[in-house]
Design a protein around this motif. Structure first.
Motif, mmCIF file in Angstrom:
data_model
loop_
_atom_site.group_PDB
_atom_site.id
_atom_site.type_symbol
_atom_site.label_atom_id
_atom_site.label_comp_id
_atom_site.label_asym_id
_atom_site.label_seq_id
_atom_site.Cartn_x
_atom_site.Cartn_y
_atom_site.Cartn_z
ATOM 1 N N GLY A 188 57.860 21.090 -17.924
ATOM 2 C CA GLY A 188 57.503 22.493 -17.736
ATOM 3 C C GLY A 188 56.030 22.732 -17.939
ATOM 4 O O GLY A 188 55.411 23.538 -17.230
ATOM 5 N N LEU A 189 55.438 22.041 -18.927
ATOM 6 C CA LEU A 189 53.998 22.159 -19.171
ATOM 7 C C LEU A 189 53.211 21.757 -17.938
ATOM 8 O O LEU A 189 52.317 22.492 -17.488
ATOM 9 C CB LEU A 189 53.599 21.283 -20.363
ATOM 10 N N LEU A 190 53.502 20.600 -17.379
ATOM 11 C CA LEU A 190 52.731 20.115 -16.233
ATOM 12 C C LEU A 190 52.984 20.968 -14.988
ATOM 13 O O LEU A 190 52.073 21.166 -14.173
ATOM 14 C CB LEU A 190 53.071 18.646 -15.969
ATOM 15 N N HIS A 191 54.182 21.491 -14.836
ATOM 16 C CA HIS A 191 54.454 22.385 -13.699
ATOM 17 C C HIS A 191 53.702 23.709 -13.840
ATOM 18 O O HIS A 191 53.442 24.387 -12.844
ATOM 19 C CB HIS A 191 55.958 22.656 -13.576
ATOM 20 N N SER A 192 53.332 24.084 -15.073
ATOM 21 C CA SER A 192 52.679 25.377 -15.284
ATOM 22 C C SER A 192 51.258 25.414 -14.723
ATOM 23 O O SER A 192 50.651 26.486 -14.666
ATOM 24 C CB SER A 192 52.648 25.710 -16.787
ATOM 25 N N TYR A 193 50.726 24.271 -14.318
ATOM 26 C CA TYR A 193 49.338 24.223 -13.855
ATOM 27 C C TYR A 193 49.184 24.482 -12.361
ATOM 28 O O TYR A 193 48.070 24.383 -11.832
ATOM 29 C CB TYR A 193 48.714 22.875 -14.212
ATOM 30 N N ARG A 194 50.263 24.782 -11.656
ATOM 31 C CA ARG A 194 50.100 25.149 -10.247
ATOM 32 C C ARG A 194 49.259 26.416 -10.139
ATOM 33 O O ARG A 194 49.364 27.293 -10.983
ATOM 34 C CB ARG A 194 51.474 25.411 -9.605
ATOM 35 N N PRO A 195 48.405 26.550 -9.109
ATOM 36 C CA PRO A 195 48.218 25.658 -7.966
ATOM 37 C C PRO A 195 47.095 24.623 -8.165
ATOM 38 O O PRO A 195 46.834 23.830 -7.269
ATOM 39 C CB PRO A 195 47.843 26.622 -6.851
ATOM 40 N N LEU A 196 46.436 24.638 -9.325
ATOM 41 C CA LEU A 196 45.350 23.687 -9.542
ATOM 42 C C LEU A 196 45.863 22.247 -9.542
ATOM 43 O O LEU A 196 45.191 21.331 -9.070
ATOM 44 C CB LEU A 196 44.654 23.977 -10.878
ATOM 45 N N MET A 197 47.070 22.056 -10.084
ATOM 46 C CA MET A 197 47.659 20.723 -10.155
ATOM 47 C C MET A 197 49.091 20.786 -9.641
ATOM 48 O O MET A 197 49.742 21.830 -9.706
ATOM 49 C CB MET A 197 47.680 20.211 -11.596
ATOM 50 N N ARG A 198 49.578 19.658 -9.135
ATOM 51 C CA ARG A 198 50.964 19.570 -8.675
ATOM 52 C C ARG A 198 51.622 18.371 -9.354
ATOM 53 O O ARG A 198 51.163 17.240 -9.212
ATOM 54 C CB ARG A 198 51.013 19.422 -7.151
ATOM 55 N N TRP A 199 52.677 18.656 -10.101
ATOM 56 C CA TRP A 199 53.388 17.618 -10.834
ATOM 57 C C TRP A 199 54.547 17.107 -9.993
ATOM 58 O O TRP A 199 55.503 17.813 -9.711
ATOM 59 C CB TRP A 199 53.885 18.176 -12.161
ATOM 60 N N ALA A 200 54.434 15.857 -9.533
ATOM 61 C CA ALA A 200 55.490 15.185 -8.779
ATOM 62 C C ALA A 200 55.767 13.882 -9.513
ATOM 63 O O ALA A 200 55.156 12.856 -9.212
ATOM 64 C CB ALA A 200 55.052 14.923 -7.335
ATOM 65 N N PRO A 201 56.634 13.925 -10.538
ATOM 66 C CA PRO A 201 56.835 12.784 -11.433
ATOM 67 C C PRO A 201 56.953 11.456 -10.683
ATOM 68 O O PRO A 201 57.646 11.390 -9.665
ATOM 69 C CB PRO A 201 58.147 13.131 -12.140
ATOM 70 N N PRO A 202 56.240 10.437 -11.163
ATOM 71 C CA PRO A 202 55.434 10.366 -12.397
ATOM 72 C C PRO A 202 53.937 10.584 -12.168
ATOM 73 O O PRO A 202 53.126 10.095 -12.955
ATOM 74 C CB PRO A 202 55.698 8.936 -12.843
ATOM 75 N N VAL A 203 53.565 11.320 -11.112
ATOM 76 C CA VAL A 203 52.148 11.470 -10.778
ATOM 77 C C VAL A 203 51.751 12.947 -10.827
ATOM 78 O O VAL A 203 52.445 13.808 -10.270
ATOM 79 C CB VAL A 203 51.830 10.899 -9.380
ATOM 80 N N LEU A 204 50.635 13.217 -11.496
ATOM 81 C CA LEU A 204 50.052 14.551 -11.505
ATOM 82 C C LEU A 204 48.918 14.568 -10.486
ATOM 83 O O LEU A 204 47.952 13.807 -10.599
ATOM 84 C CB LEU A 204 49.511 14.892 -12.898
ATOM 85 N N HIS A 205 49.036 15.413 -9.465
ATOM 86 C CA HIS A 205 48.031 15.518 -8.410
ATOM 87 C C HIS A 205 47.110 16.689 -8.757
ATOM 88 O O HIS A 205 47.566 17.827 -8.882
ATOM 89 C CB HIS A 205 48.697 15.758 -7.053
#
Length: 340
Positions: A188-205
């Motif tokens: 949930g933490l990593l998903h909260s960074y949209r749209p600056l970042m995109r979390w597609a496990p196991p890679v954070l874009h």
């Protein structure tokens, strides 16, 4: 070192690969990193951008620096080392030292080992740089002293008078991320960074100034919101250094002052600030630093807020934490909604 995109958004992609161990070690900074704020503020000083929140800061810093030779030293010494776009040296943003003030960090920057200094300055295009930068490349002692004095003088006008705003940006972003973590875990933490970042496990874009891949390899990731961050995220160029990702603190920067003003009419500015700051469990010492008052003053207001049912105090061993009750949160939310 890091890359700053020169105002361009999404010109590249940083792909950060996580392992299970990395997810367990991923965390968000608890307070602003002064050297990251210092370096990123130079970009805001160089290019004002169309961001209204930096306008008062820009005018004040330019006017203050112009009263002495500081503005000239910034242009001849600091800006060649922090160019308008592309690479700037990692040694300017050393690993965060929790127990050291900015003076000790700046001293460490100026005393960077010669081999590190030269290897990182080699990555700069020094063709348009100042003669001073060439002397720094040779690890000239006078050039090192110049760097230390410049950074100290600059932070006194660019950071110190504005530290409350810088800290509020970081702490409010951290509160948002804490809520996302509590609701959805690290995912949930990593998903909260949209749209600056995109979390597609196991890679954070991550939107970045260049295309780059980073394997964390069990080291985890330090996420650092920045008040002066703007556009794509920043990171260190050397993949061997402790991984850090610096991103623009993401929240409505008008919301906190409006809330303080609205609640202040009801309970006073200090008490309102304390109530706002206890969105997540916080110690008395942290509250005193955030609000800028003494420990005794904080204790007095905490007692009043507890008595009114707006705040609760939790004891975890020797640790004492204060957090808002549902009634306190409803009051804060109402002040946000009113906008007055």
């Amino acid at each position: 070192m890091t890359y700053e995109a020169g105002g361009l958004v999404g010109v590249g992609m940083l792909r950060i690969h996580f392992t299970t161990d990395d997810l367990l070690k991923t965390r968000v900074v608890s307070s602003p990193d002064p050297m990251w704020e210092l370096v990123l503020s130079v970009f805001r000083l160089r290019r004002r951008l169309a961001v209204a929140r930096y306008e008062p800061w820009y005018r004040q810093v330019k006017a203050e620096a112009a009263r002495s030779d500081l503005l000239q030293r910034i242009r001849l010494m600091l800006m060649p080392m922090i160019p308008a776009s592309g690479y700037f040296p990692d040694f300017l943003t050393p690993e965060y030292r929790r127990h050291g003030g900015i003076e000790s960090i700046i001293e460490a920057v100026a005393g960077c080992p010669r081999i590190v200094l030269r290897s990182q300055l080699d990555l700069l295009d020094r063709g348009r740089g100042s003669p001073w930068l060439e002397r720094l490349y040779e690890a000239d002692s006078a050039a090192r002293e110049d760097l230390q004095k410049l950074l100290m003088d600059y932070q006194r006008i660019a950071l110190v008078p504005h530290w409350n705003a810088i800290r509020n940006s970081v702490e409010t972003d951290r509160a948002m991320r804490t809520r996302a973590l509590l609701d959805g875990g690290v995912d949930g933490l990593l998903h909260s960074y949209r749209p600056l970042m995109r979390w597609a496990p196991p890679v954070l874009h991550v939107r970045y100034s260049v295309d780059q891949t980073l394997h964390l390899n069990g080291r985890g990731l330090l996420l650092a919101p920045s008040h002066f961050g703007q556009g794509p995220a920043n990171s260190l160029a050397d993949p061997a250094l402790p991984p850090v990702l610096v991103y623009p603190a993401g929240y409505d920067r008008a919301a906190v002052p409006v809330t303080v003003r609205a609640l202040g009419r009801l309970m006073g500015g200090t008490r309102a600030s304390i109530l706002i700051a206890t969105e997540t469990a916080t110690t008395s010492g942290e509250l005193a630093r955030r609000v800028g008052v003494s420990a005794a003053t904080v204790s007095h207001h905490l007692s009043a807020l507890r008595a009114a049912g707006l705040l609760s105090t939790l004891h975890q061993g020797e640790l004492i934490l204060h957090t808002r009750t549902s009634t306190g949160s409803a009051l804060v939310d109402a002040a946000h909604t009113s906008g007055t």
